[in-house]
Design an enzyme around this catalytic site. Sequence first.
Site, PDB file in Angstrom:
ATOM      1  N   SER A  12       0.797  -1.227   0.000  1.00  0.00           N
ATOM      2  CA  SER A  12       0.000   0.000   0.000  1.00  0.00           C
ATOM      3  C   SER A  12       0.829   1.275   0.000  1.00  0.00           C
ATOM      4  O   SER A  12       0.322   2.327  -0.348  1.00  0.00           O
ATOM      5  CB  SER A  12      -0.934   0.001   1.207  1.00  0.00           C
ATOM      6  OG  SER A  12      -0.174   0.026   2.406  1.00  0.00           O
ATOM      7  N   HIS A  67      -5.715  -4.489  -1.743  1.00  0.00           N
ATOM      8  CA  HIS A  67      -5.588  -3.317  -2.621  1.00  0.00           C
ATOM      9  C   HIS A  67      -5.686  -3.713  -4.090  1.00  0.00           C
ATOM     10  O   HIS A  67      -5.083  -3.054  -4.952  1.00  0.00           O
ATOM     11  CB  HIS A  67      -4.267  -2.584  -2.369  1.00  0.00           C
ATOM     12  CG  HIS A  67      -4.287  -1.732  -1.136  1.00  0.00           C
ATOM     13  ND1 HIS A  67      -4.947  -0.525  -1.065  1.00  0.00           N
ATOM     14  CD2 HIS A  67      -3.770  -1.939   0.098  1.00  0.00           C
ATOM     15  CE1 HIS A  67      -4.802  -0.005   0.144  1.00  0.00           C
ATOM     16  NE2 HIS A  67      -4.101  -0.845   0.872  1.00  0.00           N
ATOM     17  N   LYS A  73     -12.567  -1.694   0.970  1.00  0.00           N
ATOM     18  CA  LYS A  73     -11.839  -0.768   0.094  1.00  0.00           C
ATOM     19  C   LYS A  73     -12.631  -0.612  -1.213  1.00  0.00           C
ATOM     20  O   LYS A  73     -13.640   0.071  -1.208  1.00  0.00           O
ATOM     21  CB  LYS A  73     -10.402  -1.254  -0.106  1.00  0.00           C
ATOM     22  CG  LYS A  73      -9.585  -1.112   1.191  1.00  0.00           C
ATOM     23  CD  LYS A  73      -8.100  -1.411   1.033  1.00  0.00           C
ATOM     24  CE  LYS A  73      -7.347  -1.025   2.295  1.00  0.00           C
ATOM     25  NZ  LYS A  73      -6.842  -2.173   3.061  1.00  0.00           N
TER      26      LYS A  73
HETATM   27  C1  LIG Z   1      -6.665  -2.572   4.464  1.00  0.00           C
HETATM   28  C2  LIG Z   1      -5.933  -3.849   4.553  1.00  0.00           C
HETATM   29  C3  LIG Z   1      -6.295  -4.832   5.481  1.00  0.00           C
HETATM   30  C4  LIG Z   1      -7.380  -4.606   6.497  1.00  0.00           C
HETATM   31  O1  LIG Z   1      -8.643  -4.692   5.907  1.00  0.00           O
HETATM   32  P1  LIG Z   1      -9.931  -4.370   6.785  1.00  0.00           P
HETATM   33  O2  LIG Z   1     -11.020  -5.090   6.100  1.00  0.00           O
HETATM   34  O3  LIG Z   1     -10.074  -2.881   6.785  1.00  0.00           O
HETATM   35  O4  LIG Z   1      -9.661  -4.898   8.154  1.00  0.00           O
HETATM   36  C5  LIG Z   1      -5.613  -6.034   5.463  1.00  0.00           C
HETATM   37  N1  LIG Z   1      -4.604  -6.254   4.593  1.00  0.00           N
HETATM   38  C6  LIG Z   1      -4.210  -5.321   3.702  1.00  0.00           C
HETATM   39  C7  LIG Z   1      -3.094  -5.625   2.760  1.00  0.00           C
HETATM   40  C8  LIG Z   1      -4.860  -4.097   3.664  1.00  0.00           C
HETATM   41  O5  LIG Z   1      -4.456  -3.160   2.793  1.00  0.00           O
END
Ligand SMILES: *Cc1c(COP(=O)(O)O)cnc(C)c1O
Length: 402
Positions: free
Chosen positions: A183, A211, A243
């Site tokens: 990210s 992502h 997301k």
């Molecule tokens: C955002 C993210 C998470 C967490 O996801 P949530 O559903 O918000 O708990 C886990 N792993 C990665 C790689 C992320 O970018």
Amino acid sequence: MSSRLIEWAQQQLQEISEAGLYKHERLIDSPQGVEITLADGRKVINFCANNYLGLASHPRVIGAAHRALDRWGYGMASVRFICGTQTIHRELEKAIADFLHCEDSILYAACFDANGGVFEPFFGPEDAIISDELNHASIIDGIRLTKAKRFVYKHLDLADLEEKLREAQSARFRVVVTDGVFSMDGDYAPLDKILELTQRYDAMLLVDDSHATGFVGATGRGTPEKFGILGAPNLILTGTLGKALGGAMGGFVAGPAPLIALLRQRSRPYLFSNSLSPVIVATAKEIFTWLSETTELRDRLEANTRRFREGLTRAGFDIKPGDHPIVPIMLYDAVLAHRMADALLEEGIYVIGFSYPVVPRGQARIRVQLSAAHTFEHIDKAIEAFTKVGRALGVLKGAVVG
Ligand SMILES: *Cc1c(COP(=O)(O)O)cnc(C)c1O
């Protein structure tokens, strides 16, 4: 005793503040979207949400959520195995599995929980978990919950990964774990090459595609599609509904049916935490149907990303190359990154500066995230504002003037 803890917490807060690391939360007084209103009344264009497909407040999504609320109610007030499974929970799990070319999937309250619950049921002291050094915090925590042997390989370094696989050959089970997309840089794990190594050394491959699911790859099926490994028999995927896929809440694990079935029996965040709200479940189902019908959203996101990346490069910014809608604009200096973000907000462009400890020292940056909901006008305004502020702060390479 309690007063000592409270004093200690106050000291910690002061230290965080003095180090310039205190995270202030900006208040938004509108739905999440590309045009938002801040609590002070300012209207700004948002370039820092994970709202990749623009679904967080899309009319079709809101409509589906309204209908779901009326049809299925608000909450489940139960874990899945007591009385928390509606037909739509199973339908969504099947839809996720179909979309990702996996045999089955299982829902969690968040991807943080999916990663927290996916390792411990499978891996014990006789097993080995081999993890990229920049993997997400939730993966690191999930691995910590096991007694497996841990190996950490250098970021995206296939030679180091192979060495760790060799070292782990005496383990009963081996699993290689990586984010599909990282990210902070928007860089991809080369899953074709990693899969080949896992197959050569008889290991499973677990990819957290938070992502990527919904927009990376020609039809949005994520990094396994981009690298041509969809449907690999030793592949386990984790992902988020929080997301690109509407942005509400929810996570999942997808993979071989017996593994998913065992998670239902043994995975603690699944067994001991409430069922996902029917509003989210039914709406997510509608989103997967939509993404299976057309690639229009991910196509628009791709065009937006290209326009922004090209515009900023032409203006003379130093951006990390790539094609992901995460665009790191490198400034290297923490103070500069935060000053630039503040100046951009004055221009109506909402972006965030990232500095140590979120990124390595000397790697401060502004991270922009594009959305399918941005129009070319939004993007051109952002490029103009970046150019104006960048020139004022003296961060543009002389390359192209004018
Ligand atoms: C955002 C993210 C998470 C967490 O996801 P949530 O559903 O918000 O708990 C886990 N792993 C990665 C790689 C992320 O970018």
